[in-house]
Design a protein around this motif. Structure first.
Motif, PDB file in Angstrom:
ATOM      1  N   THR A  16      -6.567  34.140  46.530  1.00 30.83           N
ATOM      2  CA  THR A  16      -5.565  32.947  45.877  1.00 30.83           C
ATOM      3  C   THR A  16      -6.029  32.164  46.054  1.00 30.83           C
ATOM      4  N   ALA A  17      -6.889  31.116  46.383  1.00 27.12           N
ATOM      5  CA  ALA A  17      -7.780  30.015  45.964  1.00 27.12           C
ATOM      6  C   ALA A  17      -9.373  30.299  45.414  1.00 27.12           C
ATOM      7  N   TRP A  18      -9.676  31.182  45.361  1.00 27.78           N
ATOM      8  CA  TRP A  18     -11.233  31.981  44.502  1.00 27.78           C
ATOM      9  C   TRP A  18     -10.586  31.742  43.135  1.00 27.78           C
ATOM     10  N   LYS A  19      -9.345  32.887  43.118  1.00 32.39           N
ATOM     11  CA  LYS A  19      -9.107  32.980  41.802  1.00 32.39           C
ATOM     12  C   LYS A  19      -7.720  31.920  40.927  1.00 32.39           C
ATOM     13  N   LEU A  20      -7.908  30.801  41.717  1.00 38.30           N
ATOM     14  CA  LEU A  20      -6.866  29.642  41.194  1.00 38.30           C
ATOM     15  C   LEU A  20      -8.199  28.599  40.458  1.00 38.30           C
ATOM     16  N   GLU A  21      -9.293  28.549  41.551  1.00 36.07           N
ATOM     17  CA  GLU A  21     -10.384  28.043  40.775  1.00 36.07           C
ATOM     18  C   GLU A  21     -10.736  28.353  39.416  1.00 36.07           C
ATOM     19  N   LYS A  22     -10.417  29.598  39.105  1.00 40.97           N
ATOM     20  CA  LYS A  22     -10.977  30.236  37.797  1.00 40.97           C
ATOM     21  C   LYS A  22     -10.068  29.842  37.212  1.00 40.97           C
ATOM     22  N   LYS A  23      -9.433  29.399  37.149  1.00 36.95           N
ATOM     23  CA  LYS A  23      -8.156  29.730  35.741  1.00 36.95           C
ATOM     24  C   LYS A  23      -7.114  28.643  35.465  1.00 36.95           C
ATOM     25  N   LEU A  24      -7.230  27.939  36.447  1.00 40.71           N
ATOM     26  CA  LEU A  24      -6.694  26.377  36.287  1.00 40.71           C
ATOM     27  C   LEU A  24      -7.980  25.787  35.494  1.00 40.71           C
ATOM     28  N   ARG A  25      -7.452  24.502  34.788  1.00 39.59           N
ATOM     29  CA  ARG A  25      -8.104  23.550  34.031  1.00 39.59           C
ATOM     30  C   ARG A  25      -8.304  22.440  35.271  1.00 39.59           C
ATOM     31  N   ARG A  26      -9.319  21.664  34.494  1.00 32.90           N
ATOM     32  CA  ARG A  26      -9.464  20.337  35.992  1.00 32.90           C
ATOM     33  C   ARG A  26      -8.656  19.711  35.389  1.00 32.90           C
ATOM     34  N   ASP A  27      -7.662  19.808  35.007  1.00 33.42           N
ATOM     35  CA  ASP A  27      -6.767  18.163  35.587  1.00 33.42           C
ATOM     36  C   ASP A  27      -5.270  19.341  35.345  1.00 33.42           C
ATOM     37  N   GLU A  28      -5.096  20.238  35.365  1.00 34.06           N
ATOM     38  CA  GLU A  28      -4.335  20.804  35.474  1.00 34.06           C
ATOM     39  C   GLU A  28      -3.370  21.069  36.971  1.00 34.06           C
ATOM     40  N   ALA A  29      -4.395  21.337  38.140  1.00 37.03           N
ATOM     41  CA  ALA A  29      -3.965  20.924  39.689  1.00 37.03           C
ATOM     42  C   ALA A  29      -5.476  21.501  40.565  1.00 37.03           C
ATOM     43  N   ARG A  30      -5.607  20.876  42.007  1.00 31.59           N
ATOM     44  CA  ARG A  30      -5.985  20.579  42.656  1.00 31.59           C
ATOM     45  C   ARG A  30      -5.838  20.974  43.276  1.00 31.59           C
ATOM     46  N   VAL A  31      -6.502  21.729  44.084  1.00 34.20           N
ATOM     47  CA  VAL A  31      -6.668  23.341  45.160  1.00 34.20           C
ATOM     48  C   VAL A  31      -7.131  22.400  47.084  1.00 34.20           C
ATOM     49  N   VAL A  32      -6.006  22.298  47.233  1.00 30.50           N
ATOM     50  CA  VAL A  32      -6.531  22.144  48.838  1.00 30.50           C
ATOM     51  C   VAL A  32      -6.420  23.177  50.040  1.00 30.50           C
ATOM     52  N   VAL A  33      -7.709  23.871  50.729  1.00 33.09           N
ATOM     53  CA  VAL A  33      -7.518  25.237  51.543  1.00 33.09           C
ATOM     54  C   VAL A  33      -7.336  24.540  52.831  1.00 33.09           C
ATOM     55  N   VAL A  34      -6.413  24.843  53.618  1.00 33.69           N
ATOM     56  CA  VAL A  34      -6.514  24.804  55.586  1.00 33.69           C
ATOM     57  C   VAL A  34      -6.357  26.086  56.171  1.00 33.69           C
ATOM     58  N   ASP A  35      -8.441  25.601  56.304  1.00 30.38           N
ATOM     59  CA  ASP A  35      -7.998  26.965  57.685  1.00 30.38           C
ATOM     60  C   ASP A  35      -8.925  26.919  58.703  1.00 30.38           C
ATOM     61  N   PRO A  36      -8.844  27.223  60.106  1.00 30.98           N
ATOM     62  CA  PRO A  36      -9.782  26.380  61.462  1.00 30.98           C
ATOM     63  C   PRO A  36     -11.014  27.360  61.084  1.00 30.98           C
ATOM     64  N   ARG A  37     -11.370  28.456  60.431  1.00 28.67           N
ATOM     65  CA  ARG A  37     -13.321  29.029  60.018  1.00 28.67           C
ATOM     66  C   ARG A  37     -13.044  28.519  59.351  1.00 28.67           C
ATOM     67  N   PRO A  38     -14.614  28.954  59.242  1.00 27.50           N
ATOM     68  CA  PRO A  38     -15.414  28.219  57.108  1.00 27.50           C
ATOM     69  C   PRO A  38     -16.035  29.158  56.713  1.00 27.50           C
ATOM     70  N   TYR A  39     -14.849  30.613  56.818  1.00 23.07           N
ATOM     71  CA  TYR A  39     -15.186  31.932  56.137  1.00 23.07           C
ATOM     72  C   TYR A  39     -14.180  32.805  56.219  1.00 23.07           C
ATOM     73  N   MET A  40     -14.005  33.866  55.583  1.00 25.51           N
ATOM     74  CA  MET A  40     -13.244  34.620  55.499  1.00 25.51           C
ATOM     75  C   MET A  40     -14.154  36.017  55.997  1.00 25.51           C
ATOM     76  N   THR A  41     -12.683  36.140  56.650  1.00 24.73           N
ATOM     77  CA  THR A  41     -13.618  37.430  57.517  1.00 24.73           C
ATOM     78  C   THR A  41     -13.219  39.205  56.701  1.00 24.73           C
ATOM     79  N   TYR A  42     -14.202  39.741  56.307  1.00 28.15           N
ATOM     80  CA  TYR A  42     -14.059  40.640  55.545  1.00 28.15           C
ATOM     81  C   TYR A  42     -13.447  42.342  56.532  1.00 28.15           C
ATOM     82  N   GLN A  43     -12.654  42.015  57.433  1.00 29.78           N
ATOM     83  CA  GLN A  43     -12.490  42.773  58.546  1.00 29.78           C
ATOM     84  C   GLN A  43     -12.368  44.243  58.657  1.00 29.78           C
TER      85      GLN A  43
END
Length: 454
Positions: A16-43
């Motif tokens: 969600t965050a990855w695609k939002l970064e690519k689709k949102l205009r810079r002045d349209e919205a800011r994205v904040v991601v909260v997660d305890p790990r600094p990575y996404m696990t490819y399970q």
């Protein structure tokens, strides 16, 4: 600017965050991601991390490397007050704080389902995160080293006994891959007798791999048993205290390594600490367009996806069906969720989530696998190659794809690495003890009476 809060950086949250970064205009919205790990696990790569076929870091996708415009907070969303557009965040360091937002995306993910079985909390290792997969592999390799110095007997047999509890997808894949590694290790340990190696898979139902039909599931059981595994169907774990496994069938044995893969439970934050609507299982109620709420009562500015969301499965005709919690759905839901948020910000209608399954593919060890799409079943090496091909294409970024392919090529030429780094779990031991040899951790006493009834 509006603030879009993504609560959870797993599959659905990352995409969600990855695609939002690519689709949102810079002045349209800011994205904040909260997660305890600094990575996404490819399970899907965790079983191969167990077997040493994939490096642990290659199964983890760095959030900071790929989410370059988002604000990343190392912590956990522990409560959501959507009425006041406020989330409570517990950071990795320091006290809790309130975080305001305009739009929330709940992708916190499910947690490992635990049962109150004596000894499980003290003895078992889960298989949901990279750290757990690495610990399981190192534990097995260390057990082989220790067993090779012992005379045949109860302690050596215990060290060479592995138990998996749970016959679902992750359990069977992990079991098959670790069995493949253990079997191949025997060639490097001539002191050990292959007959001493014991692998047990315990499943409460009358079958394993519920994702495939009965015939392929039975073939998997026969395939594992031909490789020396013991499959305990219609069996429940009664106790694992001090590594002594007791099953509801009356069988008992000592096991040095116990892996818990029984399934998922609702995320505690979603279940108990939010004013967003949840169902009887503690799952977030989400519409087909991924907005939180029902068709008649959507919740404004709230979206959900992934394992903690009950999303209608429009690809099946069964009333009330929801999408199953797997990677196929989470990835696609995350991508659509980003498109839908952008669409609503720009005054367009969001689209409904519909995904027709591409089939089920599982690895059962090096060169072994199974694939099923409706009535089509492929077994053995072709299915294993399909598994590898699919997941190397699915793992995010060409950087990760290249690294994984390089490890596979190296392993094909030189074999899997069998070095155990179990000492990293206690890195200060050598510093504290100096050059003195370190005594291995004390083992619980071996029981004198073992029942091995069928």
């Amino acid at each position: 600017m509006r603030t879009i809060l993504v609560a959870g950086g797993g599959y659905a949250g990352f995409y969600t965050a990855w695609k939002l970064e690519k689709k949102l205009r810079r002045d349209e919205a800011r994205v904040v991601v909260v997660d305890p790990r600094p990575y996404m696990t490819y399970q899907p790569f965790l079983p191969e991390v167990l077997a040493g076929s994939v490096e642990a870091r290659h199964a983890a996708v760095s959030l900071r490397r790929h989410l370059r415009r988002a604000t990343l907070i190392s912590g956990t969303v522990v409560a959501v007050d959507h009425a006041h557009r406020t989330a409570t965040v517990q950071p990795a360091e320091g006290p809790e704080f309130a975080l305001g937002y305009d739009i929330i995306v709940v992708t916190a993910g499910a947690v490992t389902r635990k049962l109150a079985i004596p000894g499980v909390a003290e003895q078992a290792i889960g298989m949901k995160h990279v750290e757990e997969a690495v610990a399981i592999r190192d534990r097995l390799l260390t057990a082989f080293d220790r067993a090779s110095t012992l005379e045949p007997g109860p302690l050596r047999r215990r060290l060479l006994t592995v138990t998996f509890v749970g016959g679902g997808f992750s359990g069977v894949e992990g079991f098959g891959e670790l069995l493949s590694l253990a079997t191949s290790l025997m060639r490097a340990y001539p002191e050990l007798n292959p007959a001493e190696l014991q692998f047990h898979l315990v499943e409460a139902r009358d079958r394993i791999l519920p994702e495939v039909s009965d015939g392929p599931g039975q073939w998997v059981v026969r395939s594992l048993e031909k490789r020396g595994a013991r499959i305990h169907l219609n069996a429940q774990l009664i106790s694992a205290r001090d590594g002594h496994v007791v099953l509801s069938t009356g069988e008992e044995f000592d096991s040095d390594l116990i892996v818990w893969t029984v399934g998922n439970a609702a995320n505690p934050m979603v279940r108990s600490h939010t004013d967003l609507p949840i169902d009887g299982r503690g799952m977030l109620i989400v519409r087909a367009d991924l907005r939180v709420g029902t068709e008649s009562e959507p919740v404004p500015d709230a979206w959900g996806a992934g394992d903690d969301a009950a999303i209608p499965d429009l690809a099946v005709s069964r009333p009330g069906a929801v999408t199953v919690p797997n990677a196929q759905h989470a990835v696609r839901q995350g991508k659509l969720l980003a498109r839908n948020i952008v669409a609503t910000l720009r005054g367009r209608k969001p689209k409904q989530y519909v995904h027709h399954s591409l089939g089920t593919v599982a690895t059962l060890g090096l060169g072994r696998g199974i694939f099923q799409y409706r009535g089509i079943v492929i077994k053995g090496l072709p299915a294993w190659l399909m598994h590898r091909g699919y997941h190397v294409l699915a793992v995010p970024s060409w950087e990760r794809k290249t690294r994984v392919l390089a490890v596979w090529l190296t392993a094909a030429l030189f074999g899997r690495d069998i070095v155990s780094l179990a000492s990293v779990q206690d890195p200060r031991r050598a510093f504290v003890t100096g050059d003195e040899p370190v005594e291995p951790p004390a083992q619980p006493p071996i029981r004198s009476q073992h029942v091995q009834s069928a």
